[in-house]
Motif scaffolding. Sequence first.
Motif, PDB file in Angstrom:
ATOM      1  N   LEU A 152     -71.848 -10.458  34.106  1.00 23.31           N
ATOM      2  CA  LEU A 152     -69.894 -10.271  34.407  1.00 23.31           C
ATOM      3  C   LEU A 152     -69.573 -11.543  32.685  1.00 23.31           C
ATOM      4  N   GLY A 153     -70.718 -11.972  31.844  1.00 19.06           N
ATOM      5  CA  GLY A 153     -70.489 -12.891  30.878  1.00 19.06           C
ATOM      6  C   GLY A 153     -69.751 -14.063  31.787  1.00 19.06           C
ATOM      7  N   TRP A 154     -69.922 -14.431  32.871  1.00 11.16           N
ATOM      8  CA  TRP A 154     -69.193 -16.008  32.593  1.00 11.16           C
ATOM      9  C   TRP A 154     -70.102 -17.393  32.462  1.00 11.16           C
ATOM     10  N   ILE A 155     -71.551 -16.698  32.188  1.00 11.95           N
ATOM     11  CA  ILE A 155     -71.964 -17.640  31.991  1.00 11.95           C
ATOM     12  C   ILE A 155     -73.449 -17.386  30.747  1.00 11.95           C
ATOM     13  N   ASP A 156     -74.066 -17.988  29.692  1.00 10.34           N
ATOM     14  CA  ASP A 156     -74.537 -17.239  29.470  1.00 10.34           C
ATOM     15  C   ASP A 156     -75.947 -16.451  29.548  1.00 10.34           C
ATOM     16  N   ARG A 157     -76.357 -15.639  28.691  1.00  9.23           N
ATOM     17  CA  ARG A 157     -78.029 -14.821  29.777  1.00  9.23           C
ATOM     18  C   ARG A 157     -78.722 -16.429  30.093  1.00  9.23           C
ATOM     19  N   ALA A 158     -79.492 -16.888  28.780  1.00 12.09           N
ATOM     20  CA  ALA A 158     -80.785 -17.678  29.280  1.00 12.09           C
ATOM     21  C   ALA A 158     -80.004 -18.728  29.750  1.00 12.09           C
ATOM     22  N   SER A 159     -78.797 -19.313  30.544  1.00 13.72           N
ATOM     23  CA  SER A 159     -78.672 -20.510  31.131  1.00 13.72           C
ATOM     24  C   SER A 159     -79.199 -19.409  32.442  1.00 13.72           C
ATOM     25  N   ALA A 160     -79.231 -18.007  32.895  1.00 14.16           N
ATOM     26  CA  ALA A 160     -79.610 -17.444  34.172  1.00 14.16           C
ATOM     27  C   ALA A 160     -81.296 -17.610  34.135  1.00 14.16           C
ATOM     28  N   THR A 161     -81.488 -16.879  32.634  1.00 19.48           N
ATOM     29  CA  THR A 161     -82.937 -17.329  32.871  1.00 19.48           C
ATOM     30  C   THR A 161     -83.383 -18.278  33.125  1.00 19.48           C
ATOM     31  N   HIS A 162     -82.868 -19.514  32.775  1.00 24.93           N
ATOM     32  CA  HIS A 162     -83.789 -20.930  33.064  1.00 24.93           C
ATOM     33  C   HIS A 162     -83.273 -20.875  34.487  1.00 24.93           C
ATOM     34  N   ILE A 163     -82.167 -20.623  35.308  1.00 27.72           N
ATOM     35  CA  ILE A 163     -82.456 -20.660  36.878  1.00 27.72           C
ATOM     36  C   ILE A 163     -83.636 -20.368  37.914  1.00 27.72           C
ATOM     37  N   LEU A 177     -87.123 -30.731  39.793  1.00 30.05           N
ATOM     38  CA  LEU A 177     -85.739 -30.150  40.198  1.00 30.05           C
ATOM     39  C   LEU A 177     -84.667 -30.404  39.317  1.00 30.05           C
ATOM     40  N   LEU A 178     -85.045 -31.437  38.824  1.00 32.17           N
ATOM     41  CA  LEU A 178     -83.985 -32.382  37.880  1.00 32.17           C
ATOM     42  C   LEU A 178     -83.812 -31.447  36.645  1.00 32.17           C
ATOM     43  N   CYS A 179     -84.818 -31.022  36.242  1.00 27.80           N
ATOM     44  CA  CYS A 179     -85.359 -29.837  34.881  1.00 27.80           C
ATOM     45  C   CYS A 179     -84.228 -28.981  35.135  1.00 27.80           C
ATOM     46  N   ALA A 180     -84.653 -28.010  36.129  1.00 25.40           N
ATOM     47  CA  ALA A 180     -83.955 -27.157  36.555  1.00 25.40           C
ATOM     48  C   ALA A 180     -82.206 -26.656  36.658  1.00 25.40           C
ATOM     49  N   LEU A 181     -81.919 -27.971  37.701  1.00 21.36           N
ATOM     50  CA  LEU A 181     -80.744 -28.915  37.263  1.00 21.36           C
ATOM     51  C   LEU A 181     -80.026 -28.954  35.605  1.00 21.36           C
ATOM     52  N   VAL A 182     -81.225 -29.274  34.904  1.00 22.57           N
ATOM     53  CA  VAL A 182     -79.857 -29.367  33.792  1.00 22.57           C
ATOM     54  C   VAL A 182     -80.146 -29.198  32.801  1.00 22.57           C
ATOM     55  N   ARG A 183     -81.369 -27.807  32.667  1.00 27.13           N
ATOM     56  CA  ARG A 183     -81.291 -26.884  32.099  1.00 27.13           C
ATOM     57  C   ARG A 183     -80.213 -25.990  31.733  1.00 27.13           C
ATOM     58  N   PRO A 184     -79.913 -25.603  32.356  1.00 23.31           N
ATOM     59  CA  PRO A 184     -79.024 -25.222  31.982  1.00 23.31           C
ATOM     60  C   PRO A 184     -77.341 -25.800  31.837  1.00 23.31           C
ATOM     61  N   LEU A 185     -77.239 -26.441  31.748  1.00 26.08           N
ATOM     62  CA  LEU A 185     -75.931 -26.786  31.569  1.00 26.08           C
ATOM     63  C   LEU A 185     -74.953 -27.211  30.064  1.00 26.08           C
ATOM     64  N   SER A 186     -76.332 -27.004  29.466  1.00 26.41           N
ATOM     65  CA  SER A 186     -76.298 -26.307  28.007  1.00 26.41           C
ATOM     66  C   SER A 186     -75.515 -25.112  27.798  1.00 26.41           C
ATOM     67  N   ALA A 187     -74.997 -24.633  28.901  1.00 22.73           N
ATOM     68  CA  ALA A 187     -74.083 -23.458  29.053  1.00 22.73           C
ATOM     69  C   ALA A 187     -72.575 -24.773  28.836  1.00 22.73           C
ATOM     70  N   ILE A 188     -72.320 -25.179  29.558  1.00 21.12           N
ATOM     71  CA  ILE A 188     -71.494 -25.942  29.804  1.00 21.12           C
ATOM     72  C   ILE A 188     -70.590 -26.516  29.017  1.00 21.12           C
ATOM     73  N   LEU A 189     -72.093 -27.594  28.477  1.00 19.81           N
ATOM     74  CA  LEU A 189     -71.800 -28.198  27.952  1.00 19.81           C
ATOM     75  C   LEU A 189     -72.376 -29.298  26.124  1.00 19.81           C
ATOM     76  N   PRO A 190     -71.831 -27.904  26.198  1.00 22.13           N
ATOM     77  CA  PRO A 190     -72.765 -27.284  24.454  1.00 22.13           C
ATOM     78  C   PRO A 190     -72.708 -28.287  23.639  1.00 22.13           C
ATOM     79  N   ALA A 191     -71.921 -29.034  23.739  1.00 32.03           N
ATOM     80  CA  ALA A 191     -71.305 -30.542  22.866  1.00 32.03           C
ATOM     81  C   ALA A 191     -72.582 -31.556  22.961  1.00 32.03           C
ATOM     82  N   TYR A 192     -73.365 -32.060  24.465  1.00 39.98           N
ATOM     83  CA  TYR A 192     -74.781 -32.319  24.533  1.00 39.98           C
ATOM     84  C   TYR A 192     -75.874 -31.247  24.206  1.00 39.98           C
ATOM     85  N   LEU A 193     -75.720 -30.276  23.885  1.00 41.48           N
ATOM     86  CA  LEU A 193     -76.841 -29.650  23.727  1.00 41.48           C
ATOM     87  C   LEU A 193     -78.340 -30.531  23.259  1.00 41.48           C
TER      88      LEU A 193
END
Length: 403
Positions: free
Chosen positions: A301-312, A352-368
């Motif tokens: 639906l375009g709510w999150i980027d495809r890469a974040s979904a893939t990394h989850i 688990l921290l890796c799994a939770l942190v990686r998708p944050l790039s879509a929410i916090l692009p300034a901290y990529l």
Amino acid sequence: MDQTQTPRRGAVPRGLLQTGPVLFSYGFRPFFLGGAIWACVTMVLWIATLAGQIEIASAYGLYAWHAHEMLFGFGSAILAGFFLTAVPNWTGRLPVSGWPLAGLFSLWCLGRLAMLFPDVIGALPAATMDALFLPALLTISAREIIAGKQWKNLKVLIGLGVLTAANLGFHYEAIVIGAADYASRFGISAYITLICVIGGRIIPSFTRNWLAKQGATRFPAPFSRFDMITILASVAALLLWSLSPEGVVTAIVGCGAGALQFARLYRWRGWTTTSETLVTILHIAYLFVPFGFVAIAASALGWIDRASATHILTVGTMSAMMLAVMTRATRGHTGRQLTASKMTNLCYAAILLCALVRPLSAILPAYLVLIYASAGLFWLAAFGLYLIEYGPMLTRVRRQAMG
């Protein structure tokens, strides 16, 4: 990875090879060790490349190389370790060991070496050498399952077959088109399907065994028609996502599969196992399955980027489940107690921290940059700690598996 079925009368016991290198006495040993090492090596190379320190696989494509080596390099090694250990338990036949195992492992190593140097030998020769391993693993697994007349386990070969085809498709897309989007999604879908099928077998079984030892009277729900419906809905959602990752239909089916998977996991009563993380981590890793389907829907639906979904799906579901199985199987098949140590718990926390942190790039692009670095360090911590604790178990001491 532990024995999930009662062996047939006269079945061959595990760990028969008592001479030769310990490393090649059973399938989980070289492939878990090699997979964990490669997980660390590829992440170091990826971070160094992103930082501009080195250049790697430009003839193949940097991002394609990273995706391939995580899915079909690291991932295929752990899958091989699982199949070569589980199939003898299912069939009661001799495990692949000694020189045949060393030869199969050499094929995997050849693929990793070739994919490191496509700029030297060419992208097509590198892809050709890499493509040898999965068909060999599929052939061996099929031979053993058919010879053992374990017809109900033939379905896992479908997932392995799709993964084999996806690897070939990945190389074609990467070399000819320049981006392996379809094959990447099909490869991920194959792993998730195998986790749904095999996880639905081992997670309730291990949970029931542990609860029985604690004197519990309420156990996970046995496999039923509900589980079959959930698996079929999940396969449908994954197929839609693989072919058409955007759109309302993909989102609706993805949400439906996610809801069914949440209900399925609840039926396994994972919250009752929190005093033993070796069991609990299986439930936590599987929790990323329904989260992954929700992420697929959100991405469609375009709510999150495809890469974040893939990394989850790849880090949360695949890698966390693989690490959970690696630690349990290594302990069980080398005669250790089936209980998690402090270092093992740190492994789990890191992945688990890796799994939770990686998708944050879509929410916090300034901290990529910080997010990428943090996720990479958590990944290295998870598999580095596994190597420190479990490497000696895999290579030095030959012990009979616990019954």
